[in-house]
Scaffold this motif. Structure first.
Motif, PDB file in Angstrom:
ATOM      1  N   TYR A  30      32.893  -0.771 -40.269  1.00 42.29           N
ATOM      2  CA  TYR A  30      33.692  -1.232 -39.136  1.00 42.29           C
ATOM      3  C   TYR A  30      32.943  -2.315 -38.363  1.00 42.29           C
ATOM      4  O   TYR A  30      33.511  -3.350 -37.999  1.00 42.29           O
ATOM      5  CB  TYR A  30      34.039  -0.064 -38.204  1.00 42.29           C
ATOM      6  CG  TYR A  30      34.808  -0.511 -36.985  1.00 42.29           C
ATOM      7  CD1 TYR A  30      36.200  -0.593 -37.015  1.00 42.29           C
ATOM      8  CD2 TYR A  30      34.158  -0.910 -35.820  1.00 42.29           C
ATOM      9  CE1 TYR A  30      36.910  -1.046 -35.914  1.00 42.29           C
ATOM     10  CE2 TYR A  30      34.849  -1.367 -34.718  1.00 42.29           C
ATOM     11  CZ  TYR A  30      36.233  -1.429 -34.769  1.00 42.29           C
ATOM     12  OH  TYR A  30      36.932  -1.889 -33.688  1.00 42.29           O
ATOM     13  N   PRO A  38      40.818   8.388 -38.801  1.00 46.85           N
ATOM     14  CA  PRO A  38      40.326   7.006 -38.794  1.00 46.85           C
ATOM     15  C   PRO A  38      40.074   6.479 -37.390  1.00 46.85           C
ATOM     16  O   PRO A  38      39.174   5.669 -37.176  1.00 46.85           O
ATOM     17  CB  PRO A  38      41.448   6.232 -39.490  1.00 46.85           C
ATOM     18  CG  PRO A  38      42.107   7.227 -40.366  1.00 46.85           C
ATOM     19  CD  PRO A  38      42.005   8.546 -39.645  1.00 46.85           C
ATOM     20  N   LEU A  95      31.249   4.136 -43.289  1.00 45.64           N
ATOM     21  CA  LEU A  95      32.476   3.536 -42.758  1.00 45.64           C
ATOM     22  C   LEU A  95      32.266   3.000 -41.337  1.00 45.64           C
ATOM     23  O   LEU A  95      32.836   1.969 -40.972  1.00 45.64           O
ATOM     24  CB  LEU A  95      33.620   4.558 -42.790  1.00 45.64           C
ATOM     25  CG  LEU A  95      34.159   4.868 -44.192  1.00 45.64           C
ATOM     26  CD1 LEU A  95      35.182   6.006 -44.135  1.00 45.64           C
ATOM     27  CD2 LEU A  95      34.789   3.638 -44.841  1.00 45.64           C
ATOM     28  N   SER A 140      44.277  -3.457 -32.486  1.00 45.99           N
ATOM     29  CA  SER A 140      44.084  -4.835 -32.925  1.00 45.99           C
ATOM     30  C   SER A 140      44.298  -4.944 -34.437  1.00 45.99           C
ATOM     31  O   SER A 140      44.252  -3.941 -35.163  1.00 45.99           O
ATOM     32  CB  SER A 140      42.665  -5.287 -32.583  1.00 45.99           C
ATOM     33  OG  SER A 140      41.729  -4.574 -33.365  1.00 45.99           O
ATOM     34  N   ASP A 185      41.417  -3.488 -36.258  1.00 41.43           N
ATOM     35  CA  ASP A 185      41.433  -2.024 -36.371  1.00 41.43           C
ATOM     36  C   ASP A 185      42.487  -1.560 -37.373  1.00 41.43           C
ATOM     37  O   ASP A 185      42.287  -0.583 -38.100  1.00 41.43           O
ATOM     38  CB  ASP A 185      41.690  -1.390 -35.001  1.00 41.43           C
ATOM     39  CG  ASP A 185      40.503  -1.577 -34.063  1.00 41.43           C
ATOM     40  OD1 ASP A 185      39.499  -2.178 -34.495  1.00 41.43           O
ATOM     41  OD2 ASP A 185      40.597  -1.147 -32.903  1.00 41.43           O
ATOM     42  N   GLU A 196      36.249  -6.879 -29.209  1.00 47.56           N
ATOM     43  CA  GLU A 196      37.311  -7.715 -29.733  1.00 47.56           C
ATOM     44  C   GLU A 196      36.849  -9.165 -29.887  1.00 47.56           C
ATOM     45  O   GLU A 196      37.467  -9.948 -30.568  1.00 47.56           O
ATOM     46  CB  GLU A 196      38.540  -7.654 -28.821  1.00 47.56           C
ATOM     47  CG  GLU A 196      39.095  -6.238 -28.666  1.00 47.56           C
ATOM     48  CD  GLU A 196      39.363  -5.572 -29.994  1.00 47.56           C
ATOM     49  OE1 GLU A 196      39.849  -6.244 -30.931  1.00 47.56           O
ATOM     50  OE2 GLU A 196      39.078  -4.371 -30.119  1.00 47.56           O
ATOM     51  N   ARG A 248      39.063   6.238 -48.528  1.00 42.61           N
ATOM     52  CA  ARG A 248      38.104   7.251 -48.123  1.00 42.61           C
ATOM     53  C   ARG A 248      37.965   8.391 -49.143  1.00 42.61           C
ATOM     54  O   ARG A 248      36.834   8.796 -49.475  1.00 42.61           O
ATOM     55  CB  ARG A 248      38.463   7.816 -46.749  1.00 42.61           C
ATOM     56  CG  ARG A 248      37.405   8.756 -46.223  1.00 42.61           C
ATOM     57  CD  ARG A 248      37.771   9.431 -44.914  1.00 42.61           C
ATOM     58  NE  ARG A 248      36.856  10.519 -44.668  1.00 42.61           N
ATOM     59  CZ  ARG A 248      36.935  11.702 -45.247  1.00 42.61           C
ATOM     60  NH1 ARG A 248      37.925  11.953 -46.092  1.00 42.61           N
ATOM     61  NH2 ARG A 248      36.048  12.634 -45.012  1.00 42.61           N
ATOM     62  N   PHE A 305      41.244  -2.110 -40.923  1.00 46.64           N
ATOM     63  CA  PHE A 305      40.172  -1.154 -41.201  1.00 46.64           C
ATOM     64  C   PHE A 305      40.750   0.242 -41.426  1.00 46.64           C
ATOM     65  O   PHE A 305      40.388   0.944 -42.379  1.00 46.64           O
ATOM     66  CB  PHE A 305      39.178  -1.129 -40.029  1.00 46.64           C
ATOM     67  CG  PHE A 305      38.133  -0.058 -40.153  1.00 46.64           C
ATOM     68  CD1 PHE A 305      37.038  -0.222 -40.994  1.00 46.64           C
ATOM     69  CD2 PHE A 305      38.248   1.140 -39.446  1.00 46.64           C
ATOM     70  CE1 PHE A 305      36.081   0.774 -41.122  1.00 46.64           C
ATOM     71  CE2 PHE A 305      37.294   2.135 -39.568  1.00 46.64           C
ATOM     72  CZ  PHE A 305      36.207   1.951 -40.415  1.00 46.64           C
ATOM     73  N   THR A 306      41.672   0.637 -40.572  1.00 46.81           N
ATOM     74  CA  THR A 306      42.266   1.966 -40.682  1.00 46.81           C
ATOM     75  C   THR A 306      43.018   2.112 -42.006  1.00 46.81           C
ATOM     76  O   THR A 306      42.947   3.154 -42.667  1.00 46.81           O
ATOM     77  CB  THR A 306      43.221   2.197 -39.489  1.00 46.81           C
ATOM     78  OG1 THR A 306      42.459   2.083 -38.293  1.00 46.81           O
ATOM     79  CG2 THR A 306      43.850   3.580 -39.545  1.00 46.81           C
ATOM     80  N   LEU A 343      36.637   7.085 -36.490  1.00 45.86           N
ATOM     81  CA  LEU A 343      35.716   6.130 -37.117  1.00 45.86           C
ATOM     82  C   LEU A 343      35.722   4.812 -36.356  1.00 45.86           C
ATOM     83  O   LEU A 343      34.680   4.185 -36.171  1.00 45.86           O
ATOM     84  CB  LEU A 343      36.122   5.892 -38.576  1.00 45.86           C
ATOM     85  CG  LEU A 343      35.907   7.066 -39.528  1.00 45.86           C
ATOM     86  CD1 LEU A 343      36.590   6.787 -40.859  1.00 45.86           C
ATOM     87  CD2 LEU A 343      34.431   7.330 -39.745  1.00 45.86           C
ATOM     88  N   VAL A 344      36.912   4.404 -35.951  1.00 49.89           N
ATOM     89  CA  VAL A 344      37.018   3.163 -35.183  1.00 49.89           C
ATOM     90  C   VAL A 344      36.216   3.297 -33.888  1.00 49.89           C
ATOM     91  O   VAL A 344      35.455   2.394 -33.511  1.00 49.89           O
ATOM     92  CB  VAL A 344      38.490   2.830 -34.875  1.00 49.89           C
ATOM     93  CG1 VAL A 344      38.585   1.717 -33.836  1.00 49.89           C
ATOM     94  CG2 VAL A 344      39.216   2.422 -36.159  1.00 49.89           C
ATOM     95  N   VAL A 351      40.492   2.666 -44.709  1.00 49.02           N
ATOM     96  CA  VAL A 351      39.961   4.035 -44.668  1.00 49.02           C
ATOM     97  C   VAL A 351      40.960   5.005 -45.277  1.00 49.02           C
ATOM     98  O   VAL A 351      40.600   5.871 -46.092  1.00 49.02           O
ATOM     99  CB  VAL A 351      39.632   4.445 -43.209  1.00 49.02           C
ATOM    100  CG1 VAL A 351      39.308   5.937 -43.130  1.00 49.02           C
ATOM    101  CG2 VAL A 351      38.454   3.629 -42.698  1.00 49.02           C
TER     102      VAL A 351
END
Lengths: 166, 379
Positions: free
Chosen positions: A45, B21, A41, A2, A5, B82, A16, A8-9, B24-25, A12
């Motif tokens: 999220y 990552p 982190l 998404s 995500d 979501e 980070r 966010f990634t 982390l997600v 990071v």
């Protein structure tokens, strides 16, 4: 993946390393630093959509600092970590074994907890007195006194180091 | 001296390794799910209850569509996160006379109630504060997040107006800390008005505590539980719900029933440490390598998701062992003639009657769920 995500990634990936460094400056242990950053982190999220764009790093830093305060204040409740694993703990531990930490960094780690946090936030990350106070949940006067004592201790340590090398 | 520059030089750069990552997600999604379940456990997402209003409403009984049980909530993990904002199902009542949709920004009022003041949206996230009145009573509502919604009778506050009340809440967040069984609520003006020791009836090593705290007419309910075994620690919950219409005891009972399945060993985080208590005997059989160690059960070639565990390994095994009086789970592998074994502590279920050892397959599955490739000890 998404859009949530993905952004966010990307954050990071970009930030980070810096955050781990901040955590390491606070706690002086790569394993704990990793653990703190991971915790922060994950919380980021969960709150990603609520955090004002551009303030993600400040948000994580606040979690980091407070999580570390909580850890030091509440040893019983500190989250699991592998910081005290024996010799075969992995690359991070190996890195620590061979790392040549500077005298100033050792002096920073030797400061009392709150002095160290004030020095890191105020003088390395360049937060204002008010911001540092808010982050650490202490008064601005307390920030100033910790700052003054912390820097004095660092200065003394550096001067004595210079003297011993002379 | 330029301290910024000096410190910048002195503070080392981190080692390059770090968790994927994606891990982390995945952990973040688990956290979101836990929060969502906590909301479900509390029935509604109200955080600050109205104090001193006589009429009570049980939102759960008024809801047209019952909340699904936790198990089905968990099953929807991959899609549920979501949704944003998550649904807030606080039914309109004289205790909560205004509802707010964080997504559309729409407000809805209980019949007979009208808006008299509004602050916001305050920042990103569509925070909103609203004052509503029925001509007799004025209620302040603060929609901080879908998980943090506050209602209070304006007459019970010491603030001049809605803005002052909201500022007070934002400047004095409740940040409770339990330390050695004692509750600390910081310097935000929150008072502990009631504290209950072990309200959830958990057995050692679990602890629980609950409290009611108040600030400026507003009340919050807190409950905390956690346990530590060896290096492993179960989630220490600090929840902040206060449900108009429920008693504190009802809320605690509801919370205990709903949260209990989430605190089972399969959902607890594991922490491992390398161990020399076992070694390989013949084949993939593990045998005690020290006195005081007993192998309770074992299996070869466990199904561990982290490929680093079995990569280039000549043999692998999982076992449940007894070390003195402590029970541990052990993963072991041999690579290039060298054995590496990791012992994991598992936090038991909160109640003694729910306790049983995890099967080795359950342990492996739980370990796979709680850690991610590249994040653990295996290299």
């Amino acid at each position: 993946m998404s859009a949530h995500d993905e952004t966010f990634t990307a954050f990071v990936a970009a930030r980070r390393p810096h955050l781990v460094r901040v955590a390491y400056a606070l706690c002086g242990d790569w394993h704990r630093a990793d653990d703190l950053v991971q915790t922060a982190l994950v919380k980021l999220y969960a709150s990603w959509r609520r955090v004002t764009p551009g303030s993600e790093e400040a948000y994580v830093r606040t979690i980091l600092v407070r999580a570390h305060i909580d850890q030091t204040r509440r040893p019983w409740w500190k989250r699991e970590r592998s910081g005290d694993l024996p010799e075969r703990a992995g690359p991070a531990a190996q890195t620590e074994q061979v790392e040549d930490r500077s005298e100033l960094f050792e002096a920073l780690q030797a400061l009392p907890e709150m002095q160290r946090k004030v020095v890191v936030l105020r003088h390395w990350l360049q937060l204002s007195v008010a911001e540092t106070a808010r982050e650490l949940r202490i008064g601005e006067g307390t920030v100033k006194s910790h700052s003054s004592r912390g820097l004095a201790a660092l200065r003394t340590r550096m001067e004595s180091g210079d003297a011993s090398r002379a | 001296m330029d301290w910024q520059e000096t410190l910048e030089r002195a503070i080392p750069q981190p080692p390059p390794a770090g968790p994927d990552p994606a891990a982390l997600v995945a952990d973040g999604k688990r956290l979101v799910r836990r929060r969502r379940i906590a909301v479900v456990a509390g029935t509604v997402a109200a955080v600050i209850a109205v104090v001193g209003i006589g009429m009570v409403v049980d939102p759960a009984r008024e809801r047209a569509t019952p909340t699904p049980p936790i198990a089905s909530q968990s099953a929807g993990e991959e899609t549920a996160e979501e949704e944003w904002p998550p649904p807030v199902d606080i039914p309109l009542s004289d205790l909560a006379p205004v509802a707010y949709d964080f997504g559309t920004g729409e407000t809805t009022f209980q019949e007979g109630w009208t808006e008299v003041d509004r602050v916001g949206p305050l920042t990103s996230g569509n925070r909103l504060a609203v004052a509503a009145t029925d001509g007799t009573t004025t209620i302040y509502a603060f929609f901080d997040t879908p998980y943090d919604i506050a209602f209070v009778d304006a007459a019970r506050t010491s603030t001049e107006d809605l803005r002052a009340w909201v500022d007070g809440l934002m400047l004095n967040p409740l940040e409770p800390i339990w330390e050695n069984g004692e509750l600390e609520v910081g310097s935000g003006g929150w008072d502990v008005v009631r504290e209950i020791s072990n309200p959830l009836g958990y057995d050692a090593p679990w602890e629980s505590a609950a409290a009611i705290v108040e600030r400026d007419g507003a009340q919050r309910w807190l409950v905390h539980s956690g346990a530590r075994v060896g290096m492993s620690e179960a989630e220490a919950d600090i929840e902040l719900y206060a449900i108009p219409g429920q008693t504190f005891e009802e809320w605690l009972s509801d919370y205990e029933k709903k949260s209990r399945p989430q605190l089972s060993p399969e959902h607890s985080p594991f922490s491992g440490t390398t161990t020399t208590t076992v070694e390989f005997g013949s084949g993939s059989e593990l045998v005690p390598a020290e006195e005081n160690v007993a192998i309770l059960e074992q299996a070869a070639e466990p199904d561990i998701a982290d490929p680093a565990f079995s990569e280039r390994a000549s043999r692998t095994a999982v076992a449940r062992i007894q070390v003195g009086e402590q029970e541990r789970y052990v993963l072991a592998r041999e690579r290039d003639g060298v054995t590496m074994a990791v012992a994991y502590s598992v936090v038991p279920a909160p109640r003694a009657e729910d306790r049983r050892p995890l099967t080795l397959a359950e342990f492996a599955a739980a370990l796979n769920q709680s850690s991610s490739p590249g994040q653990g000890l295996w290299r």
